[in-house]
Design a protein around this motif. Structure first.
Motif, mmCIF file in Angstrom:
data_model
loop_
_atom_site.group_PDB
_atom_site.id
_atom_site.type_symbol
_atom_site.label_atom_id
_atom_site.label_comp_id
_atom_site.label_asym_id
_atom_site.label_seq_id
_atom_site.Cartn_x
_atom_site.Cartn_y
_atom_site.Cartn_z
ATOM 1 N N TYR A 153 0.842 -1.183 0.000
ATOM 2 C CA TYR A 153 0.000 0.000 0.000
ATOM 3 C C TYR A 153 0.879 1.236 0.000
ATOM 4 C CZ TYR A 153 -3.410 -3.368 1.756
ATOM 5 O OH TYR A 153 -4.213 -4.459 1.921
ATOM 6 N N GLY A 154 0.315 2.301 -0.466
ATOM 7 C CA GLY A 154 0.990 3.591 -0.352
ATOM 8 C C GLY A 154 0.771 4.146 1.042
ATOM 9 N N GLU A 173 -2.798 5.030 2.744
ATOM 10 C CA GLU A 173 -3.811 4.567 1.800
ATOM 11 C C GLU A 173 -4.860 3.677 2.476
ATOM 12 O OE1 GLU A 173 -3.269 1.853 -2.013
ATOM 13 O OE2 GLU A 173 -2.075 3.690 -2.139
ATOM 14 N N TYR A 204 4.633 0.525 4.743
ATOM 15 C CA TYR A 204 4.683 0.584 3.292
ATOM 16 C C TYR A 204 6.137 0.555 2.864
ATOM 17 C CZ TYR A 204 5.936 5.482 3.846
ATOM 18 O OH TYR A 204 6.564 6.638 4.187
#
Length: 171
Positions: A129-130, A133, A167
């Motif tokens: 994931y960013g 996010e 992340y």
């Protein structure tokens, strides 16, 4: 295997039982036992651990395919829900296992094989994931409580957690 290999290697180098016991930290009786049972092996350095294991424990060769191990894995499958719980008592479940299987594993081996069983059960899927996010949320563990000062009643409270997963920074 390394302890047995060390004892037999010292014995083949003409060390006395007393010296071997002092060097290895193993009791003299155990040293005598190893020498009596396995002292006739040829050059100990030429034997790999698998071959030495089959000499030392001939009945245990391929033990993970033995009926005893198969019965233990079936037991783990049945008792998994009890053993995974935070309050599951492994000692009690092992005692029940030993009643059903008198020739079964000792408690220490039971615990070791249980950890290996769980390690083999771990399945994970990496998710990327960013930053910011996604948030992961869940209720945690057993409930906590506080005492209401006016009524004296204990009020149970759920613990709610929310975290942002880590992340990977792609540069």
């Amino acid at each position: 295997m390394s302890r047995i290999r060390q004892v037999l290697g010292l014995y083949q180098n003409n060390r006395t039982i007393r010296e071997i016991a002092r060097i290895t930290g193993i009791s003299r009786n155990s040293v005598r036992k190893y020498i009596r049972e396995y002292g006739e092996c040829e050059d100990i350095t030429a034997i790999d651990d698998t071959a030495l294991g089959s000499i030392v424990h001939p009945a245990e060769a391929g033990s993970f395919n033995s009926e005893r191990h198969v019965a233990l894995v079936e037991h783990f499958g049945k008792e998994k829900s009890h053993l995974v719980k935070r309050r599951g008592n492994k000692q009690v479940i092992w005692e029940e296992y030993r009643l059903a299987h008198p020739d079964g594993y000792s408690y220490s081996q039971y615990c070791l094989l249980w950890r290996q069983y769980l390690k083999g059960m771990e399945i994970s899927l990496p998710q990327h994931y960013g930053p910011g996010e996604v948030a992961e949320i869940d209720f945690a563990g057993s409930k906590l409580g506080y005492v209401d000062t006016e009524t004296g009643e204990v009020v149970d409270c759920d613990i709610f957690l929310g975290v942002y997963p880590p992340y990977e920074l792609h540069v």
